[in-house]
Design a protein around this motif. Structure first.
Motif, PDB file in Angstrom:
ATOM      1  N   LEU A 645     -31.824 -75.678  63.896  1.00 21.70           N
ATOM      2  CA  LEU A 645     -32.288 -74.748  64.924  1.00 21.70           C
ATOM      3  C   LEU A 645     -31.576 -73.425  64.686  1.00 21.70           C
ATOM      4  N   ALA A 646     -32.342 -72.349  64.639  1.00 19.03           N
ATOM      5  CA  ALA A 646     -31.781 -71.035  64.337  1.00 19.03           C
ATOM      6  C   ALA A 646     -32.608 -69.980  65.060  1.00 19.03           C
ATOM      7  N   PRO A 647     -32.164 -68.726  65.056  1.00 18.21           N
ATOM      8  CA  PRO A 647     -32.954 -67.678  65.704  1.00 18.21           C
ATOM      9  C   PRO A 647     -34.388 -67.593  65.180  1.00 18.21           C
ATOM     10  N   THR A 648     -34.598 -67.957  63.905  1.00 18.60           N
ATOM     11  CA  THR A 648     -35.953 -67.947  63.345  1.00 18.60           C
ATOM     12  C   THR A 648     -36.626 -69.311  63.440  1.00 18.60           C
ATOM     13  N   ARG A 649     -35.955 -70.267  64.083  1.00 17.40           N
ATOM     14  CA  ARG A 649     -36.487 -71.633  64.200  1.00 17.40           C
ATOM     15  C   ARG A 649     -35.980 -72.219  65.524  1.00 17.40           C
ATOM     16  N   ARG A 650     -36.443 -71.627  66.613  1.00 20.64           N
ATOM     17  CA  ARG A 650     -35.903 -71.961  67.931  1.00 20.64           C
ATOM     18  C   ARG A 650     -36.491 -73.237  68.515  1.00 20.64           C
ATOM     19  N   MET A 651     -37.690 -73.601  68.105  1.00 24.60           N
ATOM     20  CA  MET A 651     -38.330 -74.774  68.693  1.00 24.60           C
ATOM     21  C   MET A 651     -38.836 -75.696  67.597  1.00 24.60           C
ATOM     22  N   PRO A 782     -43.774 -67.836  64.770  1.00 24.26           N
ATOM     23  CA  PRO A 782     -43.018 -68.177  63.559  1.00 24.26           C
ATOM     24  C   PRO A 782     -41.745 -68.964  63.846  1.00 24.26           C
ATOM     25  N   GLU A 783     -41.157 -68.760  65.046  1.00 22.35           N
ATOM     26  CA  GLU A 783     -39.918 -69.482  65.366  1.00 22.35           C
ATOM     27  C   GLU A 783     -40.164 -70.901  65.839  1.00 22.35           C
ATOM     28  N   CYS A 784     -41.402 -71.350  65.805  1.00 20.65           N
ATOM     29  CA  CYS A 784     -41.757 -72.722  66.175  1.00 20.65           C
ATOM     30  C   CYS A 784     -42.122 -73.492  64.912  1.00 20.65           C
TER      31      CYS A 784
END
Length: 901
Positions: A645-651, A782-784
Motif C-alpha cells: 500500500l502506497a500513495p500510488t496504491r491506496r486501495m 490509478p491508486e486502486c
C-alpha cells in the motif's frame, strides 16, 4: 458463635408506632413485612432495640444500598434484606431468629475463614460489600463489642489476590460530559496508576472498550445510554463530587504539592473533576489514604493508534469473536513468567503507540534480548524471572496495610532475585534495558528489614503467629521462649524444690482448672517450706503455689496471647516502615513487568521466525511474505502473502472465492501493523510501516435486536464511523460491504463507499468484495489495484490456493463452497441449474441477441408453451444419490419405455 448466642443477640422488642420527626436509620423490617419500601427508624424508635441491633442499624444506615457483612464471632452475619439477597446470590441458608414487629428476622451468615470466596462471587456479580469488623476486646466489653467498617469491597477497588484476576487489571473509572466533550479518569488501585483524559463524546465507546473498567462512577444527573450497555457495575454519585476546582485542591493536598502543574495539569477540567470523585470514592472504600497513588498522568487522544470497539473485536486481540480467551493474539504471545508481565502485555497490545520512537525502543530491546543468532540473554532472563512474585500488587497491599505475611515473604524473595536478573542482563546497550537494569536496584533498607523481620516460611495469616523471625525482637523472643521452654523450667524448678525441701516425692504439675502447682504428700507436710501457699487440699496430698511459680504462671498462661499481640504490633510497624519505600518498589515492579513482557515478545519472535519491522516516513505499508500470527498456528501449512500500500496504491480490491482467505489476508495486514506499533517483531520476511494513526475494520455483522438495529443497519453504522473518522494515515479493512440488502442497493453502496475512501479519506484500504463490477474502479482510479485469491476445481470439489495474485478473480465458487458445507446434493444441483439460467440471461442482455437456453428449461415460442417430454420430466425428478443400483436400473428401463411410447 453458638446457636444460643445468635438467638440472644437477635432478640429485641418491636418498636412502637413513631410520632417523631424525620427517620434516620434503616432497620430493614421491610424484608420481614415483605414490602418494597425501606423502613426507617428515628432515634426514639431505635432505643427500643437491643444495644447489639442498635449498633448494626447505625452501621447499616451509612450504606443502605450495599450488603453489610457484620462480624459476630466466627461468622459474618447479614440481616433483613441483605440476608435474603445474599442467600439468593450465594446459595446459602436463610434462617429466621428472634422477633421484630411480631415476625421472624431473616438472617444468613458465612464463616469468617472462608469469606474471600463469597466476596469473590459477589464481586463477579457486580455487587459491593461493606465489611464490618470487631475492633474491641470481647473480654473487656460491658456492652456490645465495638465494631467499625474496615473496608468496602467493590468491583473496581479490589486489591486482594483472592478477588483479583492475576492477569487482568480491574480499573475504577469515572466519566462525565461537558459541552459535548467526554471526560474520563481511571484508577488501578492494585498498582496506584491514576490517569485522566478529555475526549470527544463520539470517542467514549472506543475509550471504554479500550479500558474495560470493572466499575464506573457517574454523576446522578448524567443521562448517557452508553452506560446502560456496559458490563461493568455503574455507581451514581452526587454531581458536586465531580467539581473540578474542588478536585484540584483535593489532589494537590493528596500529592503534597502547591498545584498540579508538575503533572502537566494547569487548569481545572471536567476530567480533573472525575479524578477527584474517583480518589474520594477509593479512599472511602479503603477507609484510609492511598499512599501508593503517587502521581497522575494526562493522556491525549493521539497518544495511541486508534482502535474502535469493532476493530478490537474483529482483530481478536484478547477475545475471540465468541468472547473466548483463546485463540487470540494475547493467548499466542502470553508466555510471560509473571502475572505482572501478562498484565503489561495485555495493556501493550490494546495500546499501540502512535509515537513510533517508543515502539522502536522496544524493537531495540528485543533485538538485544534475542541476539544475532538467538544467543541473547532472553532465555536466561526468563529462567530467573520464575523467582519473581507479583511485586506490583504486593506493593499496593503494603501501602493499604492489607499485605499478608506470605506477601512480604514473596516480596523479600523477589527483591533478592533482582540481583541475578541484573547479572543475566549484563551491560546492555538498548536504552530500555539500561533503564530496566537501573530500576532493578531494590531499596536496600527495605530488603534488609524484610530479611531480618520475616521468617523464611511464615504462617499464612498473622493471627496464627509464627510470622516475625526469631532474633528480630527481644520481647517477642522472651514470650516465645516461655512457651517453648515451659517443660524445661518446670523440671528445673521441681529439682530445685526437692533439693531445698528434702521431699523426694515432690512434684510440679499443671492442670486447666488450677494452673501450675507443687504437690506434696500428707506424710511430708511438716517439711513444706514456709513460702509455700496452699492452693488445693486433696485426700492424701496438698497442692501449693510459690511466688516464683506464680510469677511463671502469669507469664506462661498469657505468653501465647501476648506473643500474638506483640507480633501484630511489630507487623504493623513493619508495614509502616515499608510504606516509606513504595516509590522505589513501584519502579522495581514496573521494570520487572516490562522486562517480562519484552521477553515474551522476544521468545515468540525467536520461536516463530518473526522479523523486526522498519518504520518509514513515507505513507504506506510494504509487507513481504506476511502471515496471520494466529491462523498460522492452527494449520499445517500457511501460505505467506505480500501486501503493498502506497500513495500510488491506496486501495486493494480483494476478490476471490468464499473461504479463499480474503478476511485472513486483510486481518494479517492489520495485525502486522498493530504488532509493529506495540513494539513487537512481526510475522513476515520483512515489513516497512509508514505513519499510522488508526485502524478501522468493517468485517462481519450481526443484528442488535435489543437496540432495534438490523444486521444491515449495524453494517452501515460501522461504515459511517469509518467514513467520518479515517484519515490519510489510517488503515481501513472493508469486508463485503453492502451484503444485507438487495443486490443493486448493495452494489451501489459499495461503489459509493469505495469512491469516498479513494477521493475523500485517501486512507490505505483493503476492500474485499464479491461484486465483480467494483473491479472496474481500477480503470478509473490509478491508486486502486485489483488482487485476488484463486481456487481451482478438482473433479467435483474445489481446492483453495490461498495465494494473493494481481488482477480480479474469475468467479466466487459459492456453490462449490456450499457443497463442501454439506448442502444436500439436490439443492446444489438445483443451484447450478439456476446459475446457468441466470448467466444465460445475463449474456443475452449484454449481447442483445439469443443465447443457447438450458435444455431442461421450459421455453416459449411465439406465445406457445413448449411442453417437456414425460421422460425429461421423470428424469428431472430422479435423485441418483438416493437410488440403489437395482432401483437405478429399474428407472432406466422406465425412461426407455417412455421414449418408445
Amino acid at each position: 458463635m453458638t446457636l444460643r448466642t445468635r438467638q440472644c443477640l437477635m432478640a429485641f422488642r418491636p418498636p412502637p408506632p413513631s410520632t417523631h420527626s424525620r427517620p434516620k436509620y434503616n432497620c430493614g423490617n421491610c424484608a420481614v413485612a415483605q414490602t418494597a419500601a425501606a423502613c426507617m427508624l428515628s432515634e426514639a424508635e431505635l432505643a427500643h432495640h437491643t444495644p447489639m441491633m442498635q449498633q448494626y442499624l447505625r452501621l447499616k444506615a451509612q450504606h443502605p444500598a450495599l450488603l453489610l457483612f457484620y462480624r459476630m464471632g466466627d461468622f459474618y452475619e447479614l440481616f433483613f434484606d441483605d440476608a435474603q439477597k445474599a442467600a439468593r446470590l450465594l446459595d446459602i441458608t436463610l434462617t429466621a431468629r428472634g422477633q421484630s414487629a411480631g415476625k421472624p428476622i431473616p438472617m444468613a451468615g458465612v464463616p469468617y475463614h472462608a469469606v474471600e470466596q463469597y466476596l469473590a462471587r459477589l464481586v463477579k456479580l457486580g455487587e459491593s460489600v461493606v465489611i464490618c469488623e470487631q475492633i474491641g476486646d470481647p473480654a473487656t466489653s460491658k456492652g456490645p463489642v465495638e465494631r467499625a467498617i474496615s473496608r468496602i469491597v467493590t468491583p473496581g477497588t479490589l486489591t486482594d489476590s483472592a478477588l483479583l484476576d492475576d492477569r487482568r487489571d480491574a480499573l475504577l473509572l469515572a466519566v462525565t460530559l461537558n459541552r459535548g466533550r467526554g471526560a474520563l479518569a481511571w484508577l488501578n488501585l492494585a498498582n496506584g496508576d491514576l490517569r485522566l483524559m478529555d475526549v470527544d463524546s463520539v470517542q467514549l465507546p472506543a475509550q471504554l472498550e479500550r479500558l474495560r473498567p470493572a466499575e464506573i462512577l457517574a454523576p446522578d444527573t448524567l443521562a448517557l445510554a452508553l452506560l446502560d450497555a456496559q458490563p461493568a457495575a455503574v455507581r451514581r454519585l452526587a454531581e458536586w463530587q465531580f467539581d473540578p476546582a474542588s478536585a484540584q485542591r483535593q489532589l494537590a493536598q493528596h500529592f503534597g504539592t502547591r498545584d498540579l502543574a508538575g503533572f502537566g495539569i494547569d487548569q481545572p477540567s471536567p476530567a480533573l473533576g472525575c479524578a477527584g470523585a474517583l480518589l474520594d470514592y477509593a479512599r472511602t472504600t479503603q477507609q484510609q489514604a492511598l499512599r501508593h497513588v503517587t502521581s497522575i498522568g494526562l493522556e491525549s487522544e493521539g497518544e495511541f493508534v486508534r482502535l474502535d470497539a469493532n476493530t478490537r473485536r474483529n482483530l481478536e486481540i484478547s477475545e475471540t469473536l465468541r468472547g473466548e480467551p483463546a485463540p487470540t493474539l494475547l493467548s499466542l504471545l502470553d508466555t510471560c513468567v509473571t502475572a505482572m508481565g501478562s498484565r503489561w502485555l495485555r495493556h501493550a497490545l490494546h495500546h499501540p503507540r502512535s509515537d513510533r520512537s517508543q515502539s522502536a525502543l522496544r524493537h531495540d530491546a528485543l533485538a538485544e534480548l534475542i541476539g544475532d543468532r538467538g544467543d541473547g540473554p532472553c532465555r536466561a532472563v526468563r529462567e530467573r524471572l520464575r523467582a519473581i512474585a507479583d511485586v506490583e500488587r504486593i506493593t499496593a497491599r503494603v501501602a493499604l496495610k492489607s499485605a499478608r505475611p506470605r506477601d512480604l515473604a514473596s516480596l523479600r524473595d523477589s527483591l533478592v532475585a533482582a540481583a541475578p536478573l541484573r547479572s543475566a542482563l549484563g551491560e546492555p546497550v538498548a536504552r530500555l534495558l539500561v533503564d530496566i537494569v537501573q530500576d532493578l536496584q531494590p531499596p536496600a533498607a527495605a530488603l534488609d528489614l524484610l530479611l531480618r523481620a520475616i521468617r523464611s516460611e511464615p504462617a499464612a495469616l498473622l493471627r496464627d503467629g509464627g510470622v516475625i523471625a526469631d532474633g528480630y525482637d527481644a520481647a517477642l523472643d522472651e514470650l516465645r521462649g516461655i512457651q517453648s521452654n515451659c517443660g524445661a523450667f518446670l523440671l528445673e524448678l521441681e529439682a530445685r524444690e526437692r533439693e531445698r525441701s528434702g521431699i523426694a516425692t515432690l512434684r510440679v504439675e499443671y492442670n486447666r482448672v488450677h494452673g501450675f502447682y507443687i504437690e506434696v504428700g500428707n506424710a511430708h507436710a511438716e517439711r513444706v517450706p514456709a513460702d509455700y501457699r496452699r492452693r488445693q487440699t486433696l485426700k492424701n496430698a496438698e497442692r501449693y503455689i510459690t511466688p516464683e511459680l506464680k510469677a511463671f504462671e502469669d507469664k506462661a498462661l498469657s505468653a501465647s496471647e501476648r506473643a500474638l499481640a506483640r507480633e501484630k504490633l511489630l507487623y504493623d510497624e513493619l508495614l509502616e516502615a515499608l510504606a516509606q519505600h513504595i516509590p522505589q518498589l513501584q519502579r522495581t515492579a514496573r521494570a520487572l513487568s516490562l522486562l517480562d513482557g519484552l521477553c515474551a515478545f522476544a521468545d515468540c519472535a525467536l520461536r516463530r521466525d518473526w522479523c523486526r519491522p522498519a518504520f518509514t516516513g513515507a505513507p504506506g505499508i510494504d509487507i513481504d511474505s506476511g502471515r496471520h500470527p494466529i491462523v498460522e498456528q492452527q494449520v499445517d501449512s500457511f501460505i505467506a502473502n505480500d501486501c503493498l500500500l502506497a500513495p500510488t496504491r491506496r486501495m486493494l480490491l480483494v476478490t476471490g472465492p468464499n473461504m479463499g482467505g480474503k478476511s485472513t489476508y486483510m486481518r494479517q495486514v492489520a495485525l502486522i501493523a498493530l504488532l509493529a506499533h506495540c513494539g513487537s517483531f512481526v510475522p513476515a520476511a520483512s515489513a516497512r510501516i509508514g505513519p499510522l494513526d488508526a485502524i478501522f475494520t468493517r468485517i462481519g455483522a450481526s443484528d442488535e435486536l435489543a437496540s432495534g438495529r438490523s444486521t444491515f443497519m449495524v453494517e452501515m453504522t460501522e461504515a459511517a464511523a469509518i467514513l467520518h473518522g479515517a484519515t490519510g494515515n489510517s488503515l481501513v479493512l472493508m469486508d463485503e460491504i453492502g451484503r444485507g440488502t438487495s443486490t443493486f442497493d448493495g452494489l451501489a453502496l459499495a461503489f459509493a463507499i469505495a469512491r469516498h475512501l479513494l477521493e475523500k479519506n485517501r486512507c490505505h484500504t483493503l476492500f474485499a468484495t464479491h461484486y465483480f463490477e467494483l473491479t472496474r474502479l481500477a480503470h478509473d482510479y490509478p491508486e486502486c489495484a485489483n488482487v485476488h485469491l484463486d481456487a481451482v476445481e478438482h473433479g467435483h470439489s474445489i481446492v483453495f490456493m490461498h495465494a494473493v495474485e494481481d488482477g480480479p478473480a474469475s468467479q466466487s465458487y459459492g456453490i462449490e463452497v456450499a457443497a463442501l458445507a454439506g448442502i444436500p446434493g439436490s439443492v446444489v444441483r438445483e443451484a447450478r441449474r439456476r446459475l446457468r439460467a441466470l448467466e444465460n440471461r445475463e449474456v443475452a442482455a449484454q449481447s442483445g441477441g439469443d443465447v443457447q437456453p438450458d435444455l431442461f428449461i421450459e421455453t416459449h415460442d411465439a406465445g406457445q408453451t413448449r411442453i417437456a417430454h414425460p421422460a425429461v420430466v421423470a428424469l428431472q425428478q430422479i435423485d441418483p444419490d438416493a437410488l440403489t443400483p437395482r432401483e437405478a436400473l429399474e428407472r432406466l428401463y422406465d425412461l426407455r419405455r417412455m421414449l418408445k411410447e
